[in-house]
Design a protein around this motif. Structure first.
Motif, short mmCIF file in Angstrom:
data_model
loop_
_atom_site.label_atom_id
_atom_site.label_comp_id
_atom_site.label_asym_id
_atom_site.label_seq_id
_atom_site.Cartn_x
_atom_site.Cartn_y
_atom_site.Cartn_z
N LYS A 100 2.90 -11.06 -32.36
CA LYS A 100 3.03 -12.49 -32.70
C LYS A 100 4.11 -13.19 -31.88
N ILE A 101 4.20 -12.80 -30.62
CA ILE A 101 5.10 -13.46 -29.68
C ILE A 101 4.25 -14.41 -28.85
N LYS A 102 4.66 -15.65 -28.80
CA LYS A 102 3.89 -16.69 -28.11
C LYS A 102 4.20 -16.66 -26.60
N VAL A 103 3.16 -16.62 -25.78
CA VAL A 103 3.31 -16.70 -24.32
C VAL A 103 3.19 -18.18 -23.96
N GLU A 104 4.31 -18.78 -23.57
CA GLU A 104 4.32 -20.21 -23.26
C GLU A 104 3.92 -20.51 -21.81
N GLN A 105 4.25 -19.59 -20.93
CA GLN A 105 3.95 -19.81 -19.51
C GLN A 105 3.82 -18.47 -18.83
N GLN A 106 2.96 -18.39 -17.83
CA GLN A 106 2.78 -17.15 -17.07
C GLN A 106 2.55 -17.49 -15.61
N THR A 107 3.11 -16.66 -14.74
CA THR A 107 2.98 -16.88 -13.31
C THR A 107 2.77 -15.54 -12.63
N LEU A 108 1.78 -15.48 -11.77
CA LEU A 108 1.57 -14.29 -10.95
C LEU A 108 2.42 -14.43 -9.70
N LEU A 109 3.23 -13.43 -9.41
CA LEU A 109 4.10 -13.46 -8.24
C LEU A 109 3.42 -12.75 -7.08
N GLU A 110 3.84 -13.09 -5.89
CA GLU A 110 3.27 -12.50 -4.67
C GLU A 110 3.55 -10.99 -4.63
N PRO A 111 2.52 -10.16 -4.44
CA PRO A 111 2.75 -8.71 -4.34
C PRO A 111 3.67 -8.39 -3.16
N GLU A 112 4.49 -7.36 -3.33
CA GLU A 112 5.42 -6.94 -2.27
C GLU A 112 5.08 -5.51 -1.85
N THR A 113 5.37 -5.22 -0.59
CA THR A 113 5.12 -3.88 -0.07
C THR A 113 6.32 -3.46 0.76
N ASN A 114 6.75 -2.22 0.55
CA ASN A 114 7.73 -1.62 1.44
C ASN A 114 7.27 -0.20 1.72
N GLY A 115 8.04 0.58 2.41
CA GLY A 115 7.61 1.91 2.80
C GLY A 115 7.46 2.90 1.66
N ASN A 116 8.11 2.64 0.52
CA ASN A 116 8.11 3.60 -0.58
C ASN A 116 7.14 3.27 -1.70
N TYR A 117 6.80 2.00 -1.87
CA TYR A 117 5.91 1.60 -2.95
C TYR A 117 5.36 0.21 -2.68
N ARG A 118 4.31 -0.13 -3.43
CA ARG A 118 3.78 -1.49 -3.45
C ARG A 118 4.02 -2.02 -4.86
N GLU A 119 4.31 -3.30 -4.96
CA GLU A 119 4.71 -3.86 -6.25
C GLU A 119 3.91 -5.10 -6.57
N VAL A 120 3.47 -5.17 -7.84
CA VAL A 120 2.90 -6.39 -8.38
C VAL A 120 3.83 -6.85 -9.49
N ALA A 121 3.95 -8.16 -9.67
CA ALA A 121 4.88 -8.67 -10.67
C ALA A 121 4.31 -9.93 -11.31
N VAL A 122 4.68 -10.12 -12.57
CA VAL A 122 4.31 -11.33 -13.29
C VAL A 122 5.56 -11.89 -13.95
N SER A 123 5.60 -13.20 -14.06
CA SER A 123 6.72 -13.87 -14.70
C SER A 123 6.18 -14.59 -15.93
N LEU A 124 6.89 -14.44 -17.04
CA LEU A 124 6.43 -15.00 -18.31
C LEU A 124 7.55 -15.74 -19.02
N ARG A 125 7.18 -16.73 -19.80
CA ARG A 125 8.10 -17.37 -20.74
C ARG A 125 7.53 -17.10 -22.12
N LEU A 126 8.35 -16.49 -22.98
CA LEU A 126 7.90 -16.07 -24.29
C LEU A 126 8.75 -16.73 -25.37
N TYR A 127 8.16 -16.84 -26.57
CA TYR A 127 8.89 -17.41 -27.70
C TYR A 127 8.47 -16.67 -28.95
N GLY A 128 9.46 -16.27 -29.75
CA GLY A 128 9.13 -15.59 -31.00
C GLY A 128 10.38 -15.21 -31.76
#
Length: 183
Positions: A100-128
């Motif tokens: 029952k946590i409200k997701v007020e905003q969500q943003t997909l961030l640009e995937p990043e890559t380096n030699g050791n791993y690849r990363e996906v990230a999301v940014s959220l604003r939550l309220y509860g």
């Protein structure tokens, strides 16, 4: 021109000039020697420190080999970073809604890559409810899922009229995947 013999005073002045020249040459040579010596001592000190550090790493080699093997065996892989990012967002949204946590905003961030791993990230604003949000945040970071909280901004909602304290949270969650295989 006839050459005449030098007087004793001239001989002393000539000797003093030679002594000054020899003294100045000695000072210049000594200064060059000391500068090189200082630079070499500094380099030796740096190399000794590097040797101590390398010996420390070598002593921990079994530990790091074990970690590298664990990473190779357990780090997830993905064919599509976009699909993986969508799955991460969906998992986080569902887990928040289940609590029952409200997701007020969500943003997909640009995937990043380096030699050791690849990363996906999301940014959220939550309220509860504060305790619910805090308990849920503790479940997000997981080495087994290679998921981590990159950024967290947490603040209490002092204007809320709810009986239990409410909180707003800005959050960036990332998940790591194996690097792309070398071509």
């Amino acid at each position: 021109m006839s050459s005449r013999a030098l007087s004793s005073r001239e001989k002393r002045l000539l000797a003093a000039c030679f002594i000054v020249l020899i003294l100045m040459a000695s000072i210049i040579l000594a200064r060059g020697f000391l500068d090189r010596r200082t630079a070499l001592l500094s380099r030796i000190s740096s190399l000794e420190e590097q040797q101590r550090e390398n010996e420390m790493w070598l002593a921990d080699r079994a530990f790091w080999v074990k970690r590298a093997n664990w990473l190779e065996d357990t780090m997830p892989s993905t064919e599509s970073l976009g699909r993986a990012q969508g799955q991460l967002l969906e998992e986080i949204q569902n887990a928040a809604l289940d609590r029952k946590i409200k997701v007020e905003q969500q943003t997909l961030l640009e995937p990043e890559t380096n030699g050791n791993y690849r990363e996906v990230a999301v940014s959220l604003r939550l309220y509860g409810e504060q305790t619910t949000v805090l308990q849920w945040l503790t479940t997000l970071q997981s080495p087994e899922k290679f998921q981590l909280i990159k950024e967290l901004d947490f603040e209490l909602d002092t204007r809320s009229r709810e009986p239990k304290p409410q909180a707003r949270c800005n959050l960036t969650v990332a998940r790591w995947f194996k690097p792309e295989p070398s071509a």
